[in-house]
Design an enzyme around this catalytic site. Sequence first.
Site, short mmCIF file in Angstrom:
data_model
loop_
_atom_site.label_atom_id
_atom_site.label_comp_id
_atom_site.label_asym_id
_atom_site.label_seq_id
_atom_site.Cartn_x
_atom_site.Cartn_y
_atom_site.Cartn_z
N HIS A 183 -53.24 19.51 4.02
CA HIS A 183 -52.92 18.09 3.95
C HIS A 183 -54.15 17.25 4.30
O HIS A 183 -54.46 16.25 3.65
CB HIS A 183 -51.77 17.75 4.92
CG HIS A 183 -50.42 18.17 4.44
ND1 HIS A 183 -50.11 19.47 4.14
CD2 HIS A 183 -49.30 17.45 4.21
CE1 HIS A 183 -48.85 19.54 3.75
NE2 HIS A 183 -48.33 18.31 3.78
N GLU A 226 -9.26 1.78 5.56
CA GLU A 226 -9.76 1.40 4.24
C GLU A 226 -9.61 -0.11 4.06
O GLU A 226 -10.55 -0.80 3.66
CB GLU A 226 -8.97 2.14 3.18
CG GLU A 226 -9.34 1.78 1.76
CD GLU A 226 -8.40 2.41 0.73
OE1 GLU A 226 -8.78 2.43 -0.45
OE2 GLU A 226 -7.30 2.85 1.10
N HIS A 227 -8.41 -0.63 4.32
CA HIS A 227 -8.14 -2.07 4.25
C HIS A 227 -7.66 -2.53 5.63
O HIS A 227 -6.77 -1.91 6.20
CB HIS A 227 -7.03 -2.40 3.25
CG HIS A 227 -7.20 -1.78 1.89
ND1 HIS A 227 -6.58 -0.60 1.53
CD2 HIS A 227 -7.90 -2.19 0.81
CE1 HIS A 227 -6.90 -0.31 0.27
NE2 HIS A 227 -7.70 -1.26 -0.19
N ASP A 253 -7.29 -5.98 -4.39
CA ASP A 253 -7.07 -4.94 -5.39
C ASP A 253 -7.36 -5.43 -6.79
O ASP A 253 -7.70 -4.64 -7.68
CB ASP A 253 -5.61 -4.45 -5.33
CG ASP A 253 -5.36 -3.50 -4.17
OD1 ASP A 253 -6.34 -2.93 -3.65
OD2 ASP A 253 -4.18 -3.31 -3.80
N GLN A 283 0.82 -1.21 0.00
CA GLN A 283 0.00 0.00 0.00
C GLN A 283 0.85 1.26 0.00
O GLN A 283 0.49 2.27 -0.61
CB GLN A 283 -0.95 0.00 1.19
CG GLN A 283 -1.99 -1.11 1.12
CD GLN A 283 -2.73 -1.14 -0.21
OE1 GLN A 283 -3.44 -0.21 -0.56
NE2 GLN A 283 -2.55 -2.23 -0.96
#
Length: 437
Positions: free
Chosen positions: A427, A334-335, A368, A265
């Site tokens: 209404h 993220e990971h 990935d 990464q």
Amino acid sequence: MSLIRRIDLRDAGAGSATTDYRAAVPRADFDIEAAVPAVHAICEEVRTRGLDAIVEFGEKFDGVRVDDIRVAPAAMQDALDRLEPDIRAGLEESIRRLRATCANELEQDAVTDLGPGARVTHRKVPVGRVGLYVPGGLAPLVSSVLMNVVPAQTAGVESIALASPPQKEFGGAVHPTILAACALLGVEEVYAVGGAQAIAMFAYGVGPCRRVDLVTGPGNIWVVTAKRILKGQVGIDSEAGPTEIAILADDTGNAAYVAADLISQAEHDPLAASVLVTTSERLAAEVEAELDQQVAATKHSERITTALGGKQSAIVLVRDLEQGLDVVNAYAAEHLEIHTEDAAAWAARVRNAGAIFVGPHAPVSLGDYCAGSNHVLPTAGCACHSSGLSVRAFTKSVHVVDYTAAALAEVAAHVVTLAEAEDLPGHGAAITVRSTR
């Protein structure tokens, strides 16, 4: 001297003390607000001056002038014809796996009958037109073509446009591998446009590109800032920043594997974050030694060294896996990889992560490219409230309300009462008129 620093949290949060673990593991500086003025100016130029502005910004930022920004279908087919067979085989297998997982994500309409003649249907409808962004800066991310296009196609999106930066190396064309992937997937509308100007093109409908309803895909700070500025004009998936990996490991972790995954990464970007959270000082030391050896032998060692040495990367020591779990849940990576004994059990307790990779044989690199999962994921701690790209990102929900006269009459008094409680007599009148006319 180690390539990566250590943070010792073993005494943090002990007893009655509380610790903000999210603040204890810092991230890279990624100041979107600082970029807003410059990016806003780019978006306004594209909005007001159209194609001329796009061409000029491409020449300024990408170093090449492209007057005809739409890629000819023949160029895409030629790129596919020239694609190396092993790369094509890899792309085809990745597509096959991703299509399978995406097909299982499709949601069916949910029909609820609330009484005779009273039905509400929760319908899932695909977005009409999407603009997909594929980065091409430090690396031509051909895998991002797949990660954007396959879920969009599976969702049933009828109109797909894709943009990627023009490459000076290829005379202003989009990277040929990206073009080949587009041809492989049947994407016919591709633009050689990058950066903030690509997002503005999608949002406003400029030149040959019609306006889209939704923009997805990762990018640099210019792309992310443009998505923030324009999200009132167009839908977006997320504001994804620099990539990040966190690894939770005990003394069963394989130092060579862990180091390789941290490097994988860090290879993306000097701002990429690589974080190891471990109970084992021995593993920490072995990983430091592995990093020294592996980084020296890899291609992008300068970029990787910068990322590993940045404040966003660290080896974090924790007293036990319970504390480690608290740290990774607070960090919301993220990971997230789990390298522990009984890894699946610990993974099941993770609440916050874009994607979780269980055990020593599920590295982030697998995700990935070829795991069948999507690699467009929330960054910067956003995994505590956001999800990665999926079929759901390309659909929207519509409630369909279908009542008969008798079903309306059954609930009419309640509607009128609630309308009067809100001082909205019109209404209520819209209900009572149906019983008097």
